[in-house]
Enzyme design. Structure first.
Site, mmCIF file in Angstrom:
data_model
loop_
_atom_site.group_PDB
_atom_site.id
_atom_site.type_symbol
_atom_site.label_atom_id
_atom_site.label_comp_id
_atom_site.label_asym_id
_atom_site.label_seq_id
_atom_site.Cartn_x
_atom_site.Cartn_y
_atom_site.Cartn_z
ATOM 1 N N SER A 26 -15.428 6.222 4.279
ATOM 2 C CA SER A 26 -15.624 4.806 4.589
ATOM 3 C C SER A 26 -14.515 4.285 5.487
ATOM 4 C CB SER A 26 -15.651 3.975 3.293
ATOM 5 O OG SER A 26 -14.406 4.046 2.637
ATOM 6 N N TYR A 105 2.935 -2.252 -1.365
ATOM 7 C CA TYR A 105 2.185 -1.739 -0.216
ATOM 8 C C TYR A 105 3.098 -1.567 0.990
ATOM 9 C CZ TYR A 105 -1.365 -1.371 3.441
ATOM 10 O OH TYR A 105 -2.114 -0.938 4.511
#
Length: 201
Positions: A26, A105
């Site tokens: 994806s 992150y």
């Protein structure tokens, strides 16, 4: 004498090359897989989509430990097989600019950059180049789900931060990966290629 169709066919950028694409089912990974195939590469897709795999998905887990494992095992196989080639990781433009949110992150993507620069020096003598692409925000299904918004709404927000007209798409990132994997980038290693329309400065 008329040339055969096979001899007259222009050589593709990645003819004869083998690519392993993680997260290839994806988003950016899927688009990269399509581009690799279109340029003549044989592609193997590695992806985490099941519930057990998703439970492990965290910034520090996948973005650092997962990338380290991929680079380690790919490098070992390439060195032992005396295969010259290219390893391309995915970082993020936030590794350079930081963020007031999502500290884990940002840290994880900065770690990827450190890994790329160190691995490129260690593997260079073996003819292995190590680089990373560092995209800005892309309106993938994952990002849309994260913010519970439709793709058009997410892309409209992203567009505000670009210094170029238009919106960053998965294809822009995939094209950069193809370039780094091709012979056109044969003397590029340890590089951090930002694809974000200039929003990092």
């Amino acid at each position: 004498m008329e040339e055969s169709s096979s001899s007259s066919r222009p050589k593709k950028k990645l003819d004869g090359k083998v690519a392993i694409v993680t997260g290839g089912a994806s988003g950016i990974g899927e688009e990269t897989t399509c581009r690799f195939i279109g340029h003549g590469a044989f592609v193997v897709i590695a992806n985490i989509q099941d519930e057990k795999g998703q439970a492990f998905v965290s910034s520090l887990g996948v973005n650092v430990l997962g990338v380290i494992a991929c680079v380690k095992h790919a490098a070992r196989a390439m060195v032992e097989g005396r295969v010259k080639g290219s390893i391309i990781c995915t970082a993020s433009n936030v590794a350079e600019i930081g963020s007031p949110k999502k500290f884990d992150y940002v840290m994880s993507k900065h770690a990827v950059l450190g890994l790329v620069r160190s691995a490129s020096k260690a593997l260079g003598p073996n003819g292995i180049r190590v680089n990373c692409v560092s995209p800005g925000a892309v309106g993938t299904l994952l990002l849309c789900a994260m913010y519970s918004k439709e793709k058009e709404e997410v892309e409209s927000h992203i567009e505000q931060f670009s210094h170029l007209k238009g919106v960053l798409k998965t294809g822009h990132v995939a094209d950069a990966v193809v370039f780094l994997a091709s012979d056109a980038a044969e003397f590029i290693t340890g590089h951090y290629l930002v694809i974000d329309g200039g929003s990092h400065f």
